[in-house]
Design an enzyme around this catalytic site. Sequence first.
Site, PDB file in Angstrom:
ATOM      1  N   GLY A  68       0.796  -1.236   0.000  1.00  0.00           N
ATOM      2  CA  GLY A  68       0.000   0.000   0.000  1.00  0.00           C
ATOM      3  C   GLY A  68       0.824   1.281   0.000  1.00  0.00           C
ATOM      4  O   GLY A  68       0.279   2.368  -0.122  1.00  0.00           O
ATOM      5  N   GLU A  69       2.148   1.146   0.149  1.00  0.00           N
ATOM      6  CA  GLU A  69       2.989   2.363   0.150  1.00  0.00           C
ATOM      7  C   GLU A  69       2.989   3.013  -1.228  1.00  0.00           C
ATOM      8  O   GLU A  69       2.966   2.327  -2.253  1.00  0.00           O
ATOM      9  CB  GLU A  69       4.440   2.009   0.500  1.00  0.00           C
ATOM     10  CG  GLU A  69       4.671   1.745   1.964  1.00  0.00           C
ATOM     11  CD  GLU A  69       6.132   1.408   2.255  1.00  0.00           C
ATOM     12  OE1 GLU A  69       6.972   1.511   1.347  1.00  0.00           O
ATOM     13  OE2 GLU A  69       6.411   1.011   3.393  1.00  0.00           O
ATOM     14  N   GLN A 126     -13.301  17.046  10.271  1.00  0.00           N
ATOM     15  CA  GLN A 126     -12.845  16.719  11.636  1.00  0.00           C
ATOM     16  C   GLN A 126     -12.088  17.931  12.185  1.00  0.00           C
ATOM     17  O   GLN A 126     -10.905  17.878  12.464  1.00  0.00           O
ATOM     18  CB  GLN A 126     -11.955  15.489  11.596  1.00  0.00           C
ATOM     19  CG  GLN A 126     -12.715  14.262  11.121  1.00  0.00           C
ATOM     20  CD  GLN A 126     -11.893  12.990  11.239  1.00  0.00           C
ATOM     21  OE1 GLN A 126     -11.162  12.813  12.203  1.00  0.00           O
ATOM     22  NE2 GLN A 126     -12.018  12.127  10.262  1.00  0.00           N
ATOM     23  N   LYS A 221     -31.876  19.490   9.071  1.00  0.00           N
ATOM     24  CA  LYS A 221     -31.352  18.115   9.070  1.00  0.00           C
ATOM     25  C   LYS A 221     -30.807  17.785  10.448  1.00  0.00           C
ATOM     26  O   LYS A 221     -30.183  18.615  11.093  1.00  0.00           O
ATOM     27  CB  LYS A 221     -30.239  18.032   8.020  1.00  0.00           C
ATOM     28  CG  LYS A 221     -29.511  16.705   7.946  1.00  0.00           C
ATOM     29  CD  LYS A 221     -28.464  16.693   6.828  1.00  0.00           C
ATOM     30  CE  LYS A 221     -27.090  17.075   7.337  1.00  0.00           C
ATOM     31  NZ  LYS A 221     -26.035  16.970   6.309  1.00  0.00           N
ATOM     32  N   ARG A 223     -28.305  14.897  12.225  1.00  0.00           N
ATOM     33  CA  ARG A 223     -27.458  13.712  12.034  1.00  0.00           C
ATOM     34  C   ARG A 223     -27.036  13.188  13.394  1.00  0.00           C
ATOM     35  O   ARG A 223     -26.521  13.937  14.230  1.00  0.00           O
ATOM     36  CB  ARG A 223     -26.214  14.070  11.217  1.00  0.00           C
ATOM     37  CG  ARG A 223     -25.354  12.846  10.884  1.00  0.00           C
ATOM     38  CD  ARG A 223     -24.029  13.266  10.287  1.00  0.00           C
ATOM     39  NE  ARG A 223     -24.154  13.842   8.968  1.00  0.00           N
ATOM     40  CZ  ARG A 223     -24.135  13.144   7.831  1.00  0.00           C
ATOM     41  NH1 ARG A 223     -24.036  11.839   7.871  1.00  0.00           N
ATOM     42  NH2 ARG A 223     -24.223  13.757   6.679  1.00  0.00           N
ATOM     43  N   ASP A 249     -25.172  21.450  -1.712  1.00  0.00           N
ATOM     44  CA  ASP A 249     -24.363  21.096  -0.540  1.00  0.00           C
ATOM     45  C   ASP A 249     -22.892  21.245  -0.904  1.00  0.00           C
ATOM     46  O   ASP A 249     -22.563  21.388  -2.079  1.00  0.00           O
ATOM     47  CB  ASP A 249     -24.665  19.644  -0.108  1.00  0.00           C
ATOM     48  CG  ASP A 249     -24.539  19.459   1.395  1.00  0.00           C
ATOM     49  OD1 ASP A 249     -23.870  20.277   2.047  1.00  0.00           O
ATOM     50  OD2 ASP A 249     -25.107  18.484   1.917  1.00  0.00           O
ATOM     51  N   THR A 254     -21.882   9.836   1.564  1.00  0.00           N
ATOM     52  CA  THR A 254     -22.677   8.602   1.448  1.00  0.00           C
ATOM     53  C   THR A 254     -23.981   8.860   0.698  1.00  0.00           C
ATOM     54  O   THR A 254     -24.679   7.925   0.321  1.00  0.00           O
ATOM     55  CB  THR A 254     -23.052   8.073   2.841  1.00  0.00           C
ATOM     56  OG1 THR A 254     -23.910   9.055   3.478  1.00  0.00           O
ATOM     57  CG2 THR A 254     -21.826   7.834   3.698  1.00  0.00           C
ATOM     58  N   GLY A 255     -24.314  10.130   0.540  1.00  0.00           N
ATOM     59  CA  GLY A 255     -25.564  10.493  -0.131  1.00  0.00           C
ATOM     60  C   GLY A 255     -26.741  10.583   0.815  1.00  0.00           C
ATOM     61  O   GLY A 255     -27.833  10.992   0.417  1.00  0.00           O
TER      62      GLY A 255
HETATM   63  C1  R5P Z   1     -22.313  18.065   6.286  1.00  0.00           C
HETATM   64  O1  R5P Z   1     -22.523  18.941   7.100  1.00  0.00           O
HETATM   65  C2  R5P Z   1     -21.929  18.329   4.877  1.00  0.00           C
HETATM   66  O2  R5P Z   1     -22.227  19.643   4.508  1.00  0.00           O
HETATM   67  C3  R5P Z   1     -22.615  17.368   3.946  1.00  0.00           C
HETATM   68  O3  R5P Z   1     -24.014  17.577   4.052  1.00  0.00           O
HETATM   69  C4  R5P Z   1     -22.288  15.958   4.314  1.00  0.00           C
HETATM   70  O4  R5P Z   1     -20.916  15.792   4.416  1.00  0.00           O
HETATM   71  C5  R5P Z   1     -22.847  15.007   3.288  1.00  0.00           C
HETATM   72  O5  R5P Z   1     -22.598  13.701   3.733  1.00  0.00           O
HETATM   73  P1  R5P Z   1     -23.542  12.512   3.299  1.00  0.00           P
HETATM   74  O6  R5P Z   1     -23.583  12.517   1.805  1.00  0.00           O
HETATM   75  O7  R5P Z   1     -22.844  11.294   3.842  1.00  0.00           O
HETATM   76  O8  R5P Z   1     -24.870  12.747   3.916  1.00  0.00           O
END
Ligand code: R5P
Length: 322
Positions: A68-69, A126, A221, A223, A249, A254-255
């Site tokens: 993997g290097e 992060q 939203k 999460r 966005d 992941t959508g």
């Molecule tokens: C989160 O605050 C970002 O603005 C995006 O909404 C987020 O990273 C999208 O991630 P996912 O497609 O996994 O929902």
Amino acid sequence: MRGGVLPLPNIISVIKNPQNLRITHSSLTLLVNFTVMGGRASEGLAKMIAIKLKAKYLRSELRIFPDGESKITVNGKPKNGKIVVVQSTYPPVDSNLIQALSLVAKARKYSSQVYAVIPYLGYARQDKEFLPGEVITMSLVANMFKAVGASKVIVVDIHSKMALNHFKIPAKNVTAISELVKYFKKLKLKDPLVVSPDLGGIARAREFAKLLGAKFIALKKHRDRKTGKVEIRSANQKQVKGRDLVLVDDIISTGGSMVKAAEFLKKQKCRNIYAVCTHALLIGDAEKRIRKAGVSKIVSTNTIPGRTSVVDVSPVISKAII
Ligand code: R5P
């Protein structure tokens, strides 16, 4: 005019009348020697930036060892002057990151002016300790770019301004919104409404809507920080009926966010839904799930090359370099 040298009659004219010396974007690129080093993750974009900067382009060769290097070889020598390294850090994030750092370190051997252009900067989400004990990896990444010798970092639509604050060297964020809007202006949208899938994206949606000449709304939203599960809790949804919606966005990963937002909006009997973002990671079957949720088209930029990356960010990056 070639090689940054003004023709003699122009030089005489400028000496006689200094007001005739107009420094334009393109004339400045001719006065500064740039070399662009393209990493494997951003080869296409790096070449386009090199063309815009009238720079020498150095290709890098990449070999991944069985463990993997990454082994990187830069072909050729840069010109004297500034070196621009271009490499996004999308998946495999850590490999692309080590390659970006390696290229910057190599460039630093030739020049004290090394710009690290990281169009998609992984780890930007992060940027703080959300739950006790979490490592702020963004801070570590920012320190690494300084340590290997970057004199400046340029990123596109970074997830949050807080992420940018972790850099102890000049760090600039450029936005792709104007380029994305240009794309949407060419589509024949019916009574368009810009929608942010969350309240955190209000500024982005407002800017997009302003340039598009439309109104915007933001959904609410939620999460779950532990499971990552996304839920749309409420929204100002009454205005969406019969309209074309542009869901904006910064990242589609992941959508999950787009799927939940699209499902919610479809129930309100909107017309077409376009999912637009700067960075389309589209992990796993994200693209399929977003389409299944009722999105007619996904539009993204070439910060991450892929099937949906139809908008070029080299104009905004080149402007930020000069
Ligand atoms: C989160 O605050 C970002 O603005 C995006 O909404 C987020 O990273 C999208 O991630 P996912 O497609 O996994 O929902």
